[in-house]
Design a protein around this motif. Sequence first.
Motif, PDB file in Angstrom:
ATOM      1  N   HIS A  10       1.334  -1.452   0.014  1.00 12.06           N
ATOM      2  CA  HIS A  10       0.018  -0.478  -0.437  1.00 12.06           C
ATOM      3  C   HIS A  10       0.854   1.243   0.103  1.00 12.06           C
ATOM      4  CE1 HIS A  10      -2.552  -3.053   1.721  1.00 12.06           C
ATOM      5  NE2 HIS A  10      -3.517  -2.328   1.145  1.00 12.06           N
ATOM      6  N   VAL A  11      -0.129   2.424  -0.981  1.00 15.71           N
ATOM      7  CA  VAL A  11       1.611   3.658  -1.243  1.00 15.71           C
ATOM      8  C   VAL A  11       0.038   4.376  -0.889  1.00 15.71           C
ATOM      9  CG1 VAL A  11       2.584   4.803  -2.307  1.00 15.71           C
ATOM     10  CG2 VAL A  11       3.499   2.418  -2.255  1.00 15.71           C
ATOM     11  N   ILE A  12       0.869   5.459   0.430  1.00 15.83           N
ATOM     12  CA  ILE A  12      -0.499   7.158   0.006  1.00 15.83           C
ATOM     13  C   ILE A  12       0.574   7.772  -0.417  1.00 15.83           C
ATOM     14  CG2 ILE A  12      -1.723   8.090   1.703  1.00 15.83           C
ATOM     15  CD1 ILE A  12      -2.742   5.666   3.039  1.00 15.83           C
ATOM     16  N   LEU A  13       0.348   8.765  -1.339  1.00 17.60           N
ATOM     17  CA  LEU A  13       0.537   9.982  -2.020  1.00 17.60           C
ATOM     18  C   LEU A  13      -0.414  11.228  -2.496  1.00 17.60           C
ATOM     19  CD1 LEU A  13       3.010   8.503  -4.508  1.00 17.60           C
ATOM     20  CD2 LEU A  13       3.734   9.231  -2.688  1.00 17.60           C
ATOM     21  N   SER A  14       0.313  12.700  -1.530  1.00 15.35           N
ATOM     22  CA  SER A  14      -0.365  13.661  -2.195  1.00 15.35           C
ATOM     23  C   SER A  14      -0.262  13.700  -4.351  1.00 15.35           C
ATOM     24  CB  SER A  14       0.140  14.576  -1.557  1.00 15.35           C
ATOM     25  OG  SER A  14       0.102  14.538  -0.145  1.00 15.35           O
ATOM     26  N   GLU A  15      -1.094  14.756  -4.113  1.00 13.11           N
ATOM     27  CA  GLU A  15      -0.650  14.947  -6.059  1.00 13.11           C
ATOM     28  C   GLU A  15       0.099  15.428  -5.385  1.00 13.11           C
ATOM     29  OE1 GLU A  15      -5.002  15.477  -8.467  1.00 13.11           O
ATOM     30  OE2 GLU A  15      -4.465  16.711  -6.979  1.00 13.11           O
ATOM     31  N   ALA A  16       0.398  15.322  -7.157  1.00 11.00           N
ATOM     32  CA  ALA A  16       2.197  15.649  -7.595  1.00 11.00           C
ATOM     33  C   ALA A  16       2.797  15.462  -7.061  1.00 11.00           C
ATOM     34  CB  ALA A  16       1.938  17.493  -7.441  1.00 11.00           C
ATOM     35  N   ALA A  17       2.868  14.326  -6.055  1.00  5.92           N
ATOM     36  CA  ALA A  17       3.968  13.570  -5.770  1.00  5.92           C
ATOM     37  C   ALA A  17       4.934  12.544  -6.664  1.00  5.92           C
ATOM     38  CB  ALA A  17       3.912  12.924  -4.028  1.00  5.92           C
ATOM     39  N   SER A  18       6.275  12.521  -6.504  1.00  3.57           N
ATOM     40  CA  SER A  18       6.666  11.333  -7.094  1.00  3.57           C
ATOM     41  C   SER A  18       6.442   9.495  -6.355  1.00  3.57           C
ATOM     42  CB  SER A  18       8.482  12.029  -7.242  1.00  3.57           C
ATOM     43  OG  SER A  18       8.467  11.640  -5.949  1.00  3.57           O
ATOM     44  N   LEU A  19       6.802   9.194  -7.354  1.00  8.70           N
ATOM     45  CA  LEU A  19       5.964   8.062  -7.420  1.00  8.70           C
ATOM     46  C   LEU A  19       7.507   6.670  -8.055  1.00  8.70           C
ATOM     47  CD1 LEU A  19       4.275   5.178  -6.772  1.00  8.70           C
ATOM     48  CD2 LEU A  19       3.375   5.621  -9.254  1.00  8.70           C
ATOM     49  N   GLU A  20       7.283   6.415  -7.091  1.00  5.83           N
ATOM     50  CA  GLU A  20       8.749   4.385  -7.807  1.00  5.83           C
ATOM     51  C   GLU A  20       7.920   3.593  -6.866  1.00  5.83           C
ATOM     52  OE1 GLU A  20      12.517   5.802  -7.465  1.00  5.83           O
ATOM     53  OE2 GLU A  20      12.902   3.699  -8.236  1.00  5.83           O
ATOM     54  N   LEU A  21       7.595   2.808  -7.630  1.00  3.93           N
ATOM     55  CA  LEU A  21       6.470   0.842  -6.932  1.00  3.93           C
ATOM     56  C   LEU A  21       8.366  -0.263  -7.150  1.00  3.93           C
ATOM     57  CD1 LEU A  21       3.326   1.092  -7.960  1.00  3.93           C
ATOM     58  CD2 LEU A  21       4.289   1.801  -5.781  1.00  3.93           C
ATOM     59  N   GLY A  22       8.868  -0.750  -6.370  1.00  5.17           N
ATOM     60  CA  GLY A  22       9.644  -1.624  -6.292  1.00  5.17           C
ATOM     61  C   GLY A  22       9.053  -2.257  -6.748  1.00  5.17           C
ATOM     62  N   CYS A  23       9.802  -3.382  -7.941  1.00  3.50           N
ATOM     63  CA  CYS A  23       9.248  -4.933  -8.272  1.00  3.50           C
ATOM     64  C   CYS A  23      11.113  -6.009  -8.387  1.00  3.50           C
ATOM     65  CB  CYS A  23       8.665  -4.487 -10.311  1.00  3.50           C
ATOM     66  SG  CYS A  23       8.931  -5.963 -10.472  1.00  3.50           S
ATOM     67  N   ASN A  24      11.040  -6.794  -8.107  1.00  8.95           N
ATOM     68  CA  ASN A  24      11.966  -7.600  -8.027  1.00  8.95           C
ATOM     69  C   ASN A  24      11.566  -9.204  -8.596  1.00  8.95           C
ATOM     70  OD1 ASN A  24      13.117  -5.509  -5.981  1.00  8.95           O
ATOM     71  ND2 ASN A  24      15.059  -6.522  -7.262  1.00  8.95           N
ATOM     72  N   TYR A  25      12.752  -9.286  -9.735  1.00  8.72           N
ATOM     73  CA  TYR A  25      11.796 -10.598  -9.854  1.00  8.72           C
ATOM     74  C   TYR A  25      13.138 -11.936  -9.803  1.00  8.72           C
ATOM     75  CZ  TYR A  25      14.716  -9.701 -14.371  1.00  8.72           C
ATOM     76  OH  TYR A  25      15.907  -9.614 -15.296  1.00  8.72           O
ATOM     77  N   SER A  26      12.946 -13.021  -9.458  1.00 10.97           N
ATOM     78  CA  SER A  26      13.900 -14.510  -9.524  1.00 10.97           C
ATOM     79  C   SER A  26      13.460 -14.717 -10.716  1.00 10.97           C
ATOM     80  CB  SER A  26      14.151 -14.321  -8.151  1.00 10.97           C
ATOM     81  OG  SER A  26      12.491 -16.191  -8.607  1.00 10.97           O
ATOM     82  N   TYR A  27      14.794 -14.672 -11.748  1.00  8.34           N
ATOM     83  CA  TYR A  27      15.101 -15.324 -12.851  1.00  8.34           C
ATOM     84  C   TYR A  27      16.704 -15.909 -13.521  1.00  8.34           C
ATOM     85  CZ  TYR A  27      14.179 -18.977 -16.860  1.00  8.34           C
ATOM     86  OH  TYR A  27      14.776 -19.527 -18.273  1.00  8.34           O
ATOM     87  N   GLY A  28      17.325 -16.663 -13.656  1.00 11.63           N
ATOM     88  CA  GLY A  28      18.308 -16.159 -13.983  1.00 11.63           C
ATOM     89  C   GLY A  28      18.746 -15.964 -15.920  1.00 11.63           C
ATOM     90  N   GLY A  29      17.522 -16.066 -16.622  1.00 11.50           N
ATOM     91  CA  GLY A  29      17.587 -16.219 -18.632  1.00 11.50           C
ATOM     92  C   GLY A  29      17.029 -14.229 -18.834  1.00 11.50           C
ATOM     93  N   THR A  30      16.524 -14.787 -20.303  1.00 15.91           N
ATOM     94  CA  THR A  30      16.218 -13.205 -20.603  1.00 15.91           C
ATOM     95  C   THR A  30      14.998 -13.348 -20.823  1.00 15.91           C
ATOM     96  OG1 THR A  30      17.707 -14.117 -22.505  1.00 15.91           O
ATOM     97  CG2 THR A  30      15.774 -12.351 -22.726  1.00 15.91           C
ATOM     98  N   VAL A  31      14.261 -12.439 -19.945  1.00  9.66           N
ATOM     99  CA  VAL A  31      13.175 -12.356 -19.118  1.00  9.66           C
ATOM    100  C   VAL A  31      12.285 -10.681 -20.212  1.00  9.66           C
ATOM    101  CG1 VAL A  31      13.480 -12.894 -17.392  1.00  9.66           C
ATOM    102  CG2 VAL A  31      13.341 -10.650 -17.573  1.00  9.66           C
ATOM    103  N   ASN A  32      10.488 -11.296 -20.030  1.00  4.77           N
ATOM    104  CA  ASN A  32       9.983 -10.904 -20.327  1.00  4.77           C
ATOM    105  C   ASN A  32       9.273  -9.494 -19.224  1.00  4.77           C
ATOM    106  OD1 ASN A  32       9.958  -9.733 -23.651  1.00  4.77           O
ATOM    107  ND2 ASN A  32       9.439 -12.393 -22.835  1.00  4.77           N
ATOM    108  N   LEU A  33       9.097  -8.315 -19.371  1.00  5.20           N
ATOM    109  CA  LEU A  33       9.085  -7.733 -18.505  1.00  5.20           C
ATOM    110  C   LEU A  33       7.117  -7.090 -18.863  1.00  5.20           C
ATOM    111  CD1 LEU A  33      12.062  -6.493 -16.792  1.00  5.20           C
ATOM    112  CD2 LEU A  33      10.670  -8.246 -15.424  1.00  5.20           C
ATOM    113  N   PHE A  34       6.109  -6.614 -17.442  1.00  2.00           N
ATOM    114  CA  PHE A  34       4.817  -5.753 -17.793  1.00  2.00           C
ATOM    115  C   PHE A  34       4.717  -4.580 -16.573  1.00  2.00           C
ATOM    116  CE2 PHE A  34       4.582  -8.111 -21.206  1.00  2.00           C
ATOM    117  CZ  PHE A  34       4.958  -9.056 -21.735  1.00  2.00           C
TER     118      PHE A  34
END
Lengths: 114, 117
Positions: A10-34
């Motif tokens: 859960h993330v709560i921000l005020s309007e005009a604030a900057s956003l960064e949502l983290g995502c990490n994956y585990s796989y050693g080969g070639t991946v496609n990310l969405f």
Amino acid sequence: AQSVSQHNHHVILSEAASLELGCNYSYGGTVNLFWYVQYPGQHLQLLLKYFSGDPLVKGIKGFEAEFIKSKFSFNLRKPSVQWSDTAEYFCAVTANTGGFKTIFGAGTRLFVKA
Amino acid sequence: GAGVSQSPRYKVAKRGQDVALRCDPISGHVSLFWYQQALGQGPEFLTYFQNEAQLDKSGLPSDRFFAERPEGSVSTLKIQRTQQEDSAVYLCASSLPDRVAAKNIQYFGAGTRLSVL
């Protein structure tokens, strides 16, 4: 086995604030990310994708994401959020050698205060 | 149709009852996916069809789950002898297949919310 980890549920921000949502994956080969987004009352829809090439990809509504291979990360960013960005955001990965299976993270609920 | 259509939107079943969930993909989309989304979780892959062929069913949690797409269009996910742990939203997605299957961009339906009492 492949997995996708989204750091914030859960993330709560005020309007005009900057956003960064983290995502990490585990796989050693070639991946496609969405990144997929689900606005309140709407279907899941694609926000942006990375297959190859420039690791900084731009999507709809001013969103962008950066693929950092060494960190197995694909963080989503937006410089200035709007109230209409309130939604749930899902990071997902497929592997080119993994057939048809898409692995989703648990999602991050973003609430933007007007 | 204009988008992926799923029916019913809501289904309440008694434990032990059989249920059938329908997915009508976007016209012309040959790839079809089923997902299970538990509360507070992301979608979890169940199975994949290319036309009428079920190419991957590795995500089906038990032999109580069965999916079909006999004519390569509408698909049905059937759950036999439902259990409480089957309660979830079941999502269907369709896509035009990329040359590389893993690059499919999926278009999702609204889902069917199944509650097993």
